[in-house]
Write an enzyme that holds these catalytic residues in place. Structure first.
Site, PDB file in Angstrom:
ATOM      1  N   ARG A 182      29.049 -21.720  37.446  1.00 12.58           N
ATOM      2  CA  ARG A 182      28.521 -20.455  37.979  1.00 12.58           C
ATOM      3  C   ARG A 182      28.346 -20.503  39.496  1.00 12.58           C
ATOM      4  NH1 ARG A 182      24.393 -21.087  33.628  1.00 12.58           N
ATOM      5  NH2 ARG A 182      25.221 -20.021  31.797  1.00 12.58           N
ATOM      6  N   ARG A 256      33.871 -39.350  17.261  1.00  9.63           N
ATOM      7  CA  ARG A 256      32.878 -40.094  18.027  1.00  9.63           C
ATOM      8  C   ARG A 256      31.590 -40.053  17.232  1.00  9.63           C
ATOM      9  NH1 ARG A 256      34.393 -43.449  20.776  1.00  9.63           N
ATOM     10  NH2 ARG A 256      32.313 -43.598  21.652  1.00  9.63           N
ATOM     11  N   ARG A 287      22.169 -39.114  27.574  1.00  7.37           N
ATOM     12  CA  ARG A 287      21.091 -38.174  27.885  1.00  7.37           C
ATOM     13  C   ARG A 287      19.799 -38.596  27.204  1.00  7.37           C
ATOM     14  NH1 ARG A 287      23.917 -32.895  24.900  1.00  7.37           N
ATOM     15  NH2 ARG A 287      24.607 -34.038  23.077  1.00  7.37           N
TER      16      ARG A 287
HETATM   17  P1  FAD Z   1      26.722 -31.089   8.762  1.00  6.55           P
HETATM   18  O1  FAD Z   1      25.487 -30.593   9.398  1.00  6.55           O
HETATM   19  O2  FAD Z   1      27.293 -32.367   9.266  1.00  6.55           O
HETATM   20  O3  FAD Z   1      26.452 -31.262   7.208  1.00  6.55           O
HETATM   21  C1  FAD Z   1      27.339 -31.927   6.343  1.00  6.55           C
HETATM   22  C2  FAD Z   1      26.512 -32.581   5.247  1.00  6.55           C
HETATM   23  O4  FAD Z   1      27.388 -33.076   4.240  1.00  6.55           O
HETATM   24  C3  FAD Z   1      25.700 -33.770   5.743  1.00  6.55           C
HETATM   25  O5  FAD Z   1      24.346 -33.602   5.384  1.00  6.55           O
HETATM   26  C4  FAD Z   1      26.326 -34.952   5.018  1.00  6.55           C
HETATM   27  O6  FAD Z   1      25.386 -35.976   4.697  1.00  6.55           O
HETATM   28  C5  FAD Z   1      26.879 -34.295   3.752  1.00  6.55           C
HETATM   29  N1  FAD Z   1      27.970 -35.018   3.127  1.00  6.55           N
HETATM   30  C6  FAD Z   1      29.117 -35.446   3.712  1.00  6.55           C
HETATM   31  N2  FAD Z   1      29.898 -36.104   2.814  1.00  6.55           N
HETATM   32  C7  FAD Z   1      29.222 -36.087   1.635  1.00  6.55           C
HETATM   33  C8  FAD Z   1      29.478 -36.633   0.340  1.00  6.55           C
HETATM   34  N3  FAD Z   1      30.598 -37.320   0.083  1.00  6.55           N
HETATM   35  N4  FAD Z   1      28.579 -36.433  -0.642  1.00  6.55           N
HETATM   36  C9  FAD Z   1      27.418 -35.762  -0.386  1.00  6.55           C
HETATM   37  N5  FAD Z   1      27.105 -35.237   0.830  1.00  6.55           N
HETATM   38  C10 FAD Z   1      27.994 -35.395   1.826  1.00  6.55           C
HETATM   39  N6  FAD Z   1      25.136 -26.562  17.400  1.00  6.55           N
HETATM   40  C11 FAD Z   1      24.442 -25.540  17.972  1.00  6.55           C
HETATM   41  O7  FAD Z   1      24.612 -24.380  17.568  1.00  6.55           O
HETATM   42  N7  FAD Z   1      23.516 -25.781  18.967  1.00  6.55           N
HETATM   43  C12 FAD Z   1      23.276 -27.035  19.434  1.00  6.55           C
HETATM   44  O8  FAD Z   1      22.442 -27.208  20.333  1.00  6.55           O
HETATM   45  C13 FAD Z   1      23.983 -28.119  18.857  1.00  6.55           C
HETATM   46  N8  FAD Z   1      23.762 -29.372  19.288  1.00  6.55           N
HETATM   47  C14 FAD Z   1      24.486 -30.396  18.756  1.00  6.55           C
HETATM   48  C15 FAD Z   1      24.245 -31.681  19.222  1.00  6.55           C
HETATM   49  C16 FAD Z   1      24.938 -32.746  18.701  1.00  6.55           C
HETATM   50  C17 FAD Z   1      24.654 -34.132  19.198  1.00  6.55           C
HETATM   51  C18 FAD Z   1      25.938 -32.517  17.718  1.00  6.55           C
HETATM   52  C19 FAD Z   1      26.753 -33.649  17.175  1.00  6.55           C
HETATM   53  C20 FAD Z   1      26.162 -31.250  17.215  1.00  6.55           C
HETATM   54  C21 FAD Z   1      25.448 -30.171  17.727  1.00  6.55           C
HETATM   55  N9  FAD Z   1      25.623 -28.881  17.239  1.00  6.55           N
HETATM   56  C22 FAD Z   1      24.924 -27.832  17.819  1.00  6.55           C
HETATM   57  C23 FAD Z   1      26.550 -28.590  16.104  1.00  6.55           C
HETATM   58  C24 FAD Z   1      25.839 -28.629  14.743  1.00  6.55           C
HETATM   59  O9  FAD Z   1      25.346 -29.931  14.511  1.00  6.55           O
HETATM   60  C25 FAD Z   1      26.859 -28.231  13.651  1.00  6.55           C
HETATM   61  O10 FAD Z   1      27.293 -26.913  13.892  1.00  6.55           O
HETATM   62  C26 FAD Z   1      26.289 -28.263  12.226  1.00  6.55           C
HETATM   63  O11 FAD Z   1      25.617 -29.460  11.955  1.00  6.55           O
HETATM   64  C27 FAD Z   1      27.445 -28.123  11.251  1.00  6.55           C
HETATM   65  O12 FAD Z   1      26.979 -27.957   9.931  1.00  6.55           O
HETATM   66  P2  FAD Z   1      27.882 -28.430   8.718  1.00  6.55           P
HETATM   67  O13 FAD Z   1      27.215 -27.983   7.488  1.00  6.55           O
HETATM   68  O14 FAD Z   1      29.290 -28.042   8.939  1.00  6.55           O
HETATM   69  O15 FAD Z   1      27.889 -30.037   8.829  1.00  6.55           O
HETATM   70  N1  UDP Z   2      29.871 -32.488  30.120  1.00  5.87           N
HETATM   71  C1  UDP Z   2      29.866 -33.239  31.271  1.00  5.87           C
HETATM   72  N2  UDP Z   2      28.696 -33.421  31.964  1.00  5.87           N
HETATM   73  C2  UDP Z   2      27.527 -32.893  31.524  1.00  5.87           C
HETATM   74  C3  UDP Z   2      27.537 -32.124  30.353  1.00  5.87           C
HETATM   75  C4  UDP Z   2      28.729 -31.935  29.667  1.00  5.87           C
HETATM   76  O1  UDP Z   2      30.902 -33.765  31.684  1.00  5.87           O
HETATM   77  O2  UDP Z   2      26.482 -33.104  32.180  1.00  5.87           O
HETATM   78  C5  UDP Z   2      31.166 -32.313  29.422  1.00  5.87           C
HETATM   79  C6  UDP Z   2      31.400 -33.393  28.345  1.00  5.87           C
HETATM   80  O3  UDP Z   2      32.768 -33.703  28.318  1.00  5.87           O
HETATM   81  C7  UDP Z   2      30.971 -32.671  27.072  1.00  5.87           C
HETATM   82  C8  UDP Z   2      31.436 -31.234  27.354  1.00  5.87           C
HETATM   83  O4  UDP Z   2      31.187 -31.058  28.756  1.00  5.87           O
HETATM   84  O5  UDP Z   2      31.607 -33.202  25.932  1.00  5.87           O
HETATM   85  C9  UDP Z   2      30.719 -30.167  26.553  1.00  5.87           C
HETATM   86  O6  UDP Z   2      29.341 -30.252  26.817  1.00  5.87           O
HETATM   87  P1  UDP Z   2      28.262 -29.747  25.778  1.00  5.87           P
HETATM   88  O7  UDP Z   2      26.933 -29.769  26.434  1.00  5.87           O
HETATM   89  O8  UDP Z   2      28.736 -28.489  25.167  1.00  5.87           O
HETATM   90  O9  UDP Z   2      28.336 -30.901  24.700  1.00  5.87           O
HETATM   91  P2  UDP Z   2      27.342 -31.229  23.489  1.00  5.87           P
HETATM   92  O10 UDP Z   2      25.966 -30.780  23.837  1.00  5.87           O
HETATM   93  O11 UDP Z   2      27.909 -30.516  22.327  1.00  5.87           O
HETATM   94  O12 UDP Z   2      27.416 -32.701  23.422  1.00  5.87           O
END
Ligand code: FAD
Ligand code: UDP
Length: 381
Positions: A182, A256, A287
């Site tokens: 931005r 990852r 972080r």
């Molecule tokens: P999951 O939440 O992964 O659920 C899948 C489930 O299936 C799990 O509980 C697992 O144990 C179960 N499962 C898998 N295999 C089996 C099996 N064989 N038998 C029984 N159970 C099983 N989204 C946002 O909107 N805002 C955010 O700020 C945000 N932050 C995030 C930060 C991180 C670090 C990450 C990794 C993701 C983030 N997300 C965020 C994305 C969010 O986590 C996903 O959108 C959401 O979890 C997806 O839901 P899901 O049901 O597809 O999968």
């Molecule tokens: N990213 C970065 N620096 C930051 C934050 C994000 O380089 O300080 C990059 C990084 O590659 C990351 C991508 O931007 O995977 C998307 O960031 P986001 O915050 O959406 O990732 P999440 O919260 O899902 O990990």
């Protein structure tokens, strides 16, 4: 549990599985069994209060609900109310704290300038002209095309290398397209009109989604351990990893994983904000999350706070998958799994693991509602 005669089985209780189960139970009025391999529902969006402090912690990293989709917002508000939290992220580069995503404040602090929006745009355009001479094909080229090489090297390169442990030239440009850049002082991380954290935490949202008496949730149950007990004509909605479903026939898709190191710190406020990124490669974590800041409305203790340091790890069959790496090779492998999935008459694949996609919670809910409407309701099962 007796599964004979069962018509609907959901594998996984994250947002995808929980929404599908809720619709089958409450809209279709049918019995549905949810299998969850963990000891709690909610998948990676789950949160629960820390025992010592009562602070609601997001066990798999910070989760902020944000959406542009009115249908999704209306749907989820049937199961919770949200507070007015607006996500703001800061980043520490060489001991100086900057605003993230890169905005006018970041640019002016980094270059020691007092640019107006127009001057900053002209300056960054000039950086881009110098550093970027081709159509961007990967994350590095895309980032340089947005902010120039110097800002890329300070705020993106080290963080991305730590988070993905893959050369940014091999990562898809789409990853960085998630971040806005931005030329104003706006610091909100997300632009979406609807944002917040569930007032009672995500744990309570999943409890409500799965509360219907015709939903049975079996915790600590791996689908693959009970697969043979499921009736052949039962519709399975599978939200686990698609490669595992097919026993990794074409190899494992690139993921990852993450590890969180929890600490209860005896101060009222550790970092003054919910998320502080660490941009430099020398700092081993990406972080620090401090969960008290997600609930300004709560009377949390003033002498203790809970922080999680987040470390990135390579994916493996024994680790929880978090982020699809999505290299060109991964896309090809995923296409091969999709062709097999299309031949499974009684299995639907959904969610971030089942479709090998980097999806926010609102997109997962949107896709689950869509799958329910188009592939489950009215199928005459
Ligand atoms: P999951 O939440 O992964 O659920 C899948 C489930 O299936 C799990 O509980 C697992 O144990 C179960 N499962 C898998 N295999 C089996 C099996 N064989 N038998 C029984 N159970 C099983 N989204 C946002 O909107 N805002 C955010 O700020 C945000 N932050 C995030 C930060 C991180 C670090 C990450 C990794 C993701 C983030 N997300 C965020 C994305 C969010 O986590 C996903 O959108 C959401 O979890 C997806 O839901 P899901 O049901 O597809 O999968
Ligand atoms: N990213 C970065 N620096 C930051 C934050 C994000 O380089 O300080 C990059 C990084 O590659 C990351 C991508 O931007 O995977 C998307 O960031 P986001 O915050 O959406 O990732 P999440 O919260 O899902 O990990």
């Amino acid at each position: 549990m007796n599964l004979s005669g069962l018509k609907y089985l959901v594998v996984g209780s994250g947002f995808f599985g929980a929404v599908i189960a809720e619709r089958i139970a409450n809209d279709l009025g049918e019995r549905v069994v949810v299998l969850e391999q963990r000891d709690h529902v909610g998948g990676n969006s789950y949160s629960a209060p820390d025992e010592a402090t009562g602070i609601d912690c997001h066990l798999y990293g910070s989760h902020i609900f944000h959406t542009k989709n009115g249908k999704v917002w209306d749907y989820i508000n049937n199961f919770c109310s949200f507070n007015s939290y607006r996500h703001k992220v800061l980043t520490n580069h060489r001991g100086v704290v900057y605003q993230m995503p890169v905005n006018l404040d970041t640019i002016n602090r980094f270059f020691g300038t007092a640019f107006t929006p127009g001057e900053a745009r002209a300056f960054v355009d000039e950086e881009m002209r110098r550093d970027c001479n081709a159509e961007p094909h990967n994350l590095e080229e895309k980032a340089i095309s947005l902010v120039g090489r110097r800002l890329y090297e300070a705020f993106i390169k080290g963080y991305t290398a730590k988070q993905w442990q893959t050369d940014p030239k091999l990562l898809p440009a789409s990853i960085i397209s998630r971040l806005p850049f931005r030329f104003s002082y706006k610091i909100d991380y997300f632009d979406d009109p609807w944002q917040g954290i569930p007032l009672e935490g995500y744990g309570a949202v999943f409890k409500r989604l799965l509360a219907a008496p015709n939903i049975d949730v079996l915790m600590d149950t791996d689908y693959f351990a009970v697969r043979d007990l499921i009736p052949a004509d039962c519709l399975v909605i599978y939200t686990g990893p698609i490669d595992r479903f097919f026993d990794y026939r074409f190899g494992m898709l690139g993921w990852r994983s993450l590890r969180f190191e929890k600490e209860v710190v005896p101060v009222g406020d550790f970092q003054g904000t919910a998320v502080m990124n660490y941009a430099d490669e020398e700092v081993p974590f990406t972080r620090i999350h401090e969960f008290r800041h997600y609930h300004d409305e709560r009377p949390y203790p003033t002498d203790n706070t809970v922080i999680y340091r987040e470390y990135s790890l390579p994916g493996s069959r024994d680790m929880d998958p978090y982020y699809p790496v999505n290299t060109a090779h991964d896309r090809e492998t995923y296409e091969q799994y999709c062709r097999l999935a299309a031949q499974e008459a009684n299995v639907l694949f959904g969610g971030r693991l089942g479709t090998y996609s980097y999806l926010d919670m609102d997109r997962v809910i949107e896709q689950a509602l869509q799958m329910y409407e188009t592939k489950i309701r009215g199928t005459g099962l």
